[in-house]
Design a protein around this motif. Structure first.
Motif, mmCIF file in Angstrom:
data_model
loop_
_atom_site.group_PDB
_atom_site.id
_atom_site.type_symbol
_atom_site.label_atom_id
_atom_site.label_comp_id
_atom_site.label_asym_id
_atom_site.label_seq_id
_atom_site.Cartn_x
_atom_site.Cartn_y
_atom_site.Cartn_z
ATOM 1 N N ARG A 103 -7.491 -1.053 3.728
ATOM 2 C CA ARG A 103 -7.096 -2.548 1.968
ATOM 3 C C ARG A 103 -6.381 -1.269 1.473
ATOM 4 O O ARG A 103 -6.749 0.353 0.796
ATOM 5 C CB ARG A 103 -8.107 -3.093 1.814
ATOM 6 N N TYR B 69 4.281 -13.528 -1.057
ATOM 7 C CA TYR B 69 2.531 -13.633 -1.345
ATOM 8 C C TYR B 69 1.265 -12.743 -0.400
ATOM 9 O O TYR B 69 0.308 -13.160 -0.126
ATOM 10 C CB TYR B 69 2.596 -15.017 -0.346
ATOM 11 N N SER B 70 1.333 -11.636 -0.746
ATOM 12 C CA SER B 70 0.824 -10.371 0.092
ATOM 13 C C SER B 70 -0.291 -10.270 -1.119
ATOM 14 O O SER B 70 -0.199 -10.717 -2.698
ATOM 15 C CB SER B 70 1.534 -9.347 0.528
ATOM 16 N N GLY B 71 -1.564 -10.019 -0.198
ATOM 17 C CA GLY B 71 -2.154 -9.767 -0.974
ATOM 18 C C GLY B 71 -3.509 -10.867 -1.621
ATOM 19 O O GLY B 71 -3.404 -11.540 -1.493
ATOM 20 N N SER B 72 -4.521 -10.274 -2.187
ATOM 21 C CA SER B 72 -5.128 -11.119 -2.643
ATOM 22 C C SER B 72 -6.036 -10.102 -5.026
ATOM 23 O O SER B 72 -6.228 -9.464 -4.610
ATOM 24 C CB SER B 72 -7.117 -11.129 -2.255
ATOM 25 N N GLU B 73 -5.212 -11.749 -5.602
ATOM 26 C CA GLU B 73 -5.551 -11.025 -6.333
ATOM 27 C C GLU B 73 -7.289 -11.061 -7.767
ATOM 28 O O GLU B 73 -7.655 -12.054 -6.832
ATOM 29 C CB GLU B 73 -4.665 -11.995 -7.869
ATOM 30 N N VAL B 74 -6.848 -9.427 -8.045
ATOM 31 C CA VAL B 74 -7.989 -9.174 -8.653
ATOM 32 C C VAL B 74 -7.759 -8.968 -9.609
ATOM 33 O O VAL B 74 -7.599 -8.465 -10.264
ATOM 34 C CB VAL B 74 -9.375 -8.444 -7.894
ATOM 35 N N GLU C 26 -5.020 -6.714 -14.127
ATOM 36 C CA GLU C 26 -4.881 -7.683 -13.428
ATOM 37 C C GLU C 26 -4.358 -6.253 -11.265
ATOM 38 O O GLU C 26 -3.287 -5.793 -11.995
ATOM 39 C CB GLU C 26 -3.878 -8.850 -12.978
ATOM 40 N N LEU D 73 -3.990 -6.114 -7.173
ATOM 41 C CA LEU D 73 -3.806 -6.808 -5.993
ATOM 42 C C LEU D 73 -4.502 -5.715 -5.267
ATOM 43 O O LEU D 73 -4.593 -4.859 -5.093
ATOM 44 C CB LEU D 73 -2.057 -6.951 -5.439
ATOM 45 N N MET E 61 -4.505 -5.208 -0.797
ATOM 46 C CA MET E 61 -4.291 -6.066 0.317
ATOM 47 C C MET E 61 -4.071 -4.675 1.689
ATOM 48 O O MET E 61 -4.663 -3.592 1.331
ATOM 49 C CB MET E 61 -2.830 -6.276 -0.186
ATOM 50 N N ARG E 62 -4.253 -5.914 3.330
ATOM 51 C CA ARG E 62 -3.637 -4.766 4.356
ATOM 52 C C ARG E 62 -2.831 -4.070 4.400
ATOM 53 O O ARG E 62 -1.300 -3.872 3.586
ATOM 54 C CB ARG E 62 -4.275 -5.355 4.908
ATOM 55 N N ASP F 84 0.542 -4.916 5.302
ATOM 56 C CA ASP F 84 1.223 -6.164 4.564
ATOM 57 C C ASP F 84 2.395 -5.333 3.653
ATOM 58 O O ASP F 84 3.372 -6.383 2.592
ATOM 59 C CB ASP F 84 0.592 -6.735 3.624
#
Length: 95
Positions: free
Chosen positions: A9, A70-75, A81, A83, A85-86, A89
């Motif tokens: 990640r 639409y890749s990854g997760s927002e944190v 902010e 992202l 992601m692997r 991606d």
């Protein structure tokens, strides 16, 4: 901030797009799409394959990359902010 993503990640900060005018009209922030370009802040140690060998990542901290819409997760970390992601991606590294 002291964050290290796990395995394959990566932690990314989106790059802000410059404000563009289309035919003299300023597009409001709510109508703009999020940029698909970012800077790698931190990377994990790599992915472990079936044989138990660690495969290092191709991207490294500081790289400028392109990723899917639409890749990854927002944190949110320290009011910023990011992202997570692997590596798979990531579409390309911008040189």
């Amino acid at each position: 901030m002291n964050i290290r993503p796990l395995h394959d990640r990566i932690l990314i900060k989106r790059l802000e797009e410059q404000e563009q005018k289309k035919g003299g009209i300023i597009i409001p922030d709510t109508a703009k799409e999020k940029p698909q370009e970012g800077k790698v802040i931190a990377v994990g140690n790599g992915k472990v394959n079936d044989e138990g060998k660690k495969i290092p990542l191709d991207v490294k901290a500081g790289d400028k990359i392109l990723f899917g819409k639409y890749s990854g997760s927002e944190v949110k970390i320290d009011d910023e902010e990011y992202l997570i992601m692997r590596e798979e991606d990531v579409l390309a590294i911008i040189e």
